[in-house]
Design a protein around this motif. Structure first.
Motif, PDB file in Angstrom:
ATOM      1  N   PHE A  11     -10.026  -2.917  -3.921  1.00 36.36           N
ATOM      2  CA  PHE A  11      -9.634  -2.365  -5.218  1.00 36.36           C
ATOM      3  C   PHE A  11     -10.820  -2.468  -6.168  1.00 36.36           C
ATOM      4  O   PHE A  11     -11.761  -3.232  -5.928  1.00 36.36           O
ATOM      5  CB  PHE A  11      -8.414  -3.099  -5.800  1.00 36.36           C
ATOM      6  CG  PHE A  11      -8.640  -4.555  -6.111  1.00 36.36           C
ATOM      7  CD1 PHE A  11      -8.964  -4.967  -7.394  1.00 36.36           C
ATOM      8  CD2 PHE A  11      -8.530  -5.520  -5.119  1.00 36.36           C
ATOM      9  CE1 PHE A  11      -9.176  -6.306  -7.690  1.00 36.36           C
ATOM     10  CE2 PHE A  11      -8.728  -6.858  -5.398  1.00 36.36           C
ATOM     11  CZ  PHE A  11      -9.052  -7.254  -6.699  1.00 36.36           C
ATOM     12  N   THR A  44      -3.730  -9.989  -3.026  1.00 36.59           N
ATOM     13  CA  THR A  44      -4.135  -9.144  -4.127  1.00 36.59           C
ATOM     14  C   THR A  44      -2.974  -8.294  -4.605  1.00 36.59           C
ATOM     15  O   THR A  44      -2.014  -8.044  -3.882  1.00 36.59           O
ATOM     16  CB  THR A  44      -5.316  -8.240  -3.729  1.00 36.59           C
ATOM     17  OG1 THR A  44      -5.770  -7.512  -4.867  1.00 36.59           O
ATOM     18  CG2 THR A  44      -4.899  -7.249  -2.657  1.00 36.59           C
ATOM     19  N   CYS A  98       0.810  -1.204   0.000  1.00 34.50           N
ATOM     20  CA  CYS A  98       0.000   0.000   0.000  1.00 34.50           C
ATOM     21  C   CYS A  98       0.836   1.242   0.000  1.00 34.50           C
ATOM     22  O   CYS A  98       0.347   2.329   0.265  1.00 34.50           O
ATOM     23  CB  CYS A  98      -0.914   0.025   1.226  1.00 34.50           C
ATOM     24  SG  CYS A  98      -2.154  -1.269   1.204  1.00 34.50           S
ATOM     25  N   HIS A 134      -5.096  -5.905 -10.463  1.00 33.16           N
ATOM     26  CA  HIS A 134      -6.540  -6.201 -10.410  1.00 33.16           C
ATOM     27  C   HIS A 134      -6.770  -7.695 -10.262  1.00 33.16           C
ATOM     28  O   HIS A 134      -7.786  -8.238 -10.725  1.00 33.16           O
ATOM     29  CB  HIS A 134      -7.235  -5.685 -11.676  1.00 33.16           C
ATOM     30  CG  HIS A 134      -6.653  -6.215 -12.954  1.00 33.16           C
ATOM     31  ND1 HIS A 134      -5.521  -5.700 -13.525  1.00 33.16           N
ATOM     32  CD2 HIS A 134      -7.045  -7.237 -13.765  1.00 33.16           C
ATOM     33  CE1 HIS A 134      -5.245  -6.361 -14.635  1.00 33.16           C
ATOM     34  NE2 HIS A 134      -6.147  -7.307 -14.803  1.00 33.16           N
ATOM     35  N   SER A 194       1.424  -5.923 -11.539  1.00 35.98           N
ATOM     36  CA  SER A 194       0.301  -5.368 -12.293  1.00 35.98           C
ATOM     37  C   SER A 194      -0.028  -6.191 -13.533  1.00 35.98           C
ATOM     38  O   SER A 194      -1.149  -6.119 -14.048  1.00 35.98           O
ATOM     39  CB  SER A 194       0.609  -3.923 -12.696  1.00 35.98           C
ATOM     40  OG  SER A 194       1.780  -3.869 -13.509  1.00 35.98           O
ATOM     41  N   ALA A 241      -8.198   3.138   0.014  1.00 35.17           N
ATOM     42  CA  ALA A 241      -8.395   3.147  -1.426  1.00 35.17           C
ATOM     43  C   ALA A 241      -9.416   4.212  -1.791  1.00 35.17           C
ATOM     44  O   ALA A 241     -10.423   4.382  -1.091  1.00 35.17           O
ATOM     45  CB  ALA A 241      -8.872   1.774  -1.924  1.00 35.17           C
ATOM     46  N   ASP A 242      -9.139   4.950  -2.867  1.00 38.36           N
ATOM     47  CA  ASP A 242     -10.090   5.917  -3.419  1.00 38.36           C
ATOM     48  C   ASP A 242     -10.624   6.885  -2.368  1.00 38.36           C
ATOM     49  O   ASP A 242     -11.823   7.170  -2.298  1.00 38.36           O
ATOM     50  CB  ASP A 242     -11.266   5.188  -4.090  1.00 38.36           C
ATOM     51  CG  ASP A 242     -10.811   4.290  -5.222  1.00 38.36           C
ATOM     52  OD1 ASP A 242      -9.874   4.675  -5.937  1.00 38.36           O
ATOM     53  OD2 ASP A 242     -11.393   3.189  -5.384  1.00 38.36           O
TER      54      ASP A 242
END
Length: 408
Positions: free
Chosen positions: A199, A236, A19, A239, A285, A153-154
């Motif tokens: 995510f 994770t 993170c 994606h 990724s 996140a976000d």
């Protein structure tokens, strides 16, 4: 795997599953300081550093796990406090005093929101990465029982709390990262030691027998895994969502490695794993999972095994090394094998994710110089700045030293 890393001793507990990112430059970055062995800074004006440099700095007995952003190093203290350090010198630029007593949780450093988030006991706390000031503090429901799991996140902080003795339902809660405003909370059937992933606008949890996906804005359930999909632990990256056996299991057999469709949670074709105990994994990724697997009966000489999740196959293995590792672009970073000779011991090694340790040419492994901080007896770990890093920080636990080194 989630781990707690305090006082130079690695204890089973928490992880951070990638993170770190770029953060705001703290106001103290415009000064150079000299750091004493206790970590106390004495400040004098000088030119501002323009990027990451090579340096070595001691850190105090109060400081524990550290993470790195594109602009600084952030370390957690034992009771919810935080310390910010310059990327140019390693010197202390700001501190956030401890919040109180209690068991510590993850340290999450998020560049997008310019927040560092941690907890102590029943207190959830965020600091402003740019100013080095405490941003907000919120009371948790159960936080004193065990460490909570935190993700960002976000623009939202998600917290999975372990219940106190006698409670069966745990709390999943969401808070606005900027000011700590409570957005929603749900009582959920989940295992906090199964970890949590956030995510793609969803929050994923598992109770060991079923994976649940929730809308990250509302907490409402949007998907569950089919019956028979055994999932003790979530990994994770990018994606991708992968189920493994639990790193805390006392068994000697484990559920197979299994990739899940992130929309439907149905299992997808996945490469066969080694059958050993999965301890920790990172995913690139472009879908390369590198998983640390160790013998449940004779732990201590495990291997990092790389799996292609898109075209299911096992790519390579790196044996008899530490479970401390991170990703930097298309390279995998860890420490050299503990049984290597003096020519290659006590170093950081960079491995091409697809070619592995036997790669050649541009894909060949790269070694750092030998560093005392990288010795096995230091229980070293890595903190990789976000973005496209050219340096990595080695944190030595035994002699409490941080060393910024050029990325191999």
């Amino acid at each position: 795997m989630r781990r707690t890393w305090l006082a130079g001793v690695p204890l089973v507990g928490l992880i951070l599953a990638g993170c770190s990112g770029s953060g705001g430059t703290p106001s103290g970055e415009s000064h150079r300081t000299t750091v004493s062995a206790s970590g106390t800074p004495s400040t004098s004006p000088s030119a501002t550093g323009t990027g990451w440099n090579a340096w070595t700095a001691n850190y105090s007995a109060a400081e524990g796990r550290c993470e790195a952003t594109a602009h600084q190093v952030v370390c957690r203290t034992g009771t919810g406090g935080l310390v910010g350090r310059s990327r140019s010198t390693g010197e202390v630029t700001w501190t956030v005093p401890p919040a109180g007593r209690g068991k510590d949780a993850d340290l999450i450093v998020d560049s997008a929101t310019e927040r560092a988030v941690t907890s102590s006991g029943k207190t959830l706390r965020a600091a402003n990465l740019r100013t080095g000031k405490a941003a907000w503090t919120r009371r948790l429901t159960y936080g004193s029982a065990f460490p909570v799991v935190i993700r960002v996140a976000d623009g939202t902080v998600y917290v999975l709390e372990t219940p106190t003795a006698g409670e069966k339902t745990i709390t999943l809660a969401a808070f606005r990262a900027s000011d700590g405003t409570s957005l929603w909370h749900r009582g959920v059937a989940a295992d906090p030691y199964g970890d949590m992933a956030v995510f793609g606008g969803r929050v994923y949890t598992t109770d060991g027998t079923e994976v649940t996906a929730r809308d990250a804005r509302t907490g409402d359930t949007v998907a569950t895994s089919p019956q028979g999909v055994e999932c003790d632990y979530l990994i994770t990256g990018g994606h991708y969502l992968v189920c493994t056996g639990s790193p805390y299991s006392a068994e000697d057999t484990f559920p197979p490695l299994r990739r899940l469709d992130t929309d439907t949670l149905r299992p997808l074709k996945t490469a066969e794993d080694t059958g050993d105990k999965p301890e920790r994994g990172v995913i690139s990724s472009d879908g390369v999972l590198v998983l640390y697997e160790d013998s449940a009966e004779d732990p201590g000489a495990g291997s990092w095994n790389a799996y292609d999740l898109v075209h299911p196959k096992r790519l390579w293995s790196y044996d008899n090394t530490t479970e401390e590792a991170e990703l930097a672009g298309d390279r995998f970073l860890t420490f050299t094998q503990g049984n290597d000779d003096d020519a290659v011991r006590d170093r950081v090694i960079s491995i091409d994710l697809r070619a592995g340790p036997k790669g050649t040419g541009d894909a060949a492994p790269r070694l750092s110089p030998r560093y005392s901080q990288a010795r096995g007896g230091e229980y070293p770990r890595l903190a990789v700045p976000g973005g496209d890093p050219d340096h990595v920080v080695v944190q030595a636990g035994t002699h409490r030293s941080l060393r910024s080194i050029p990325l191999p």
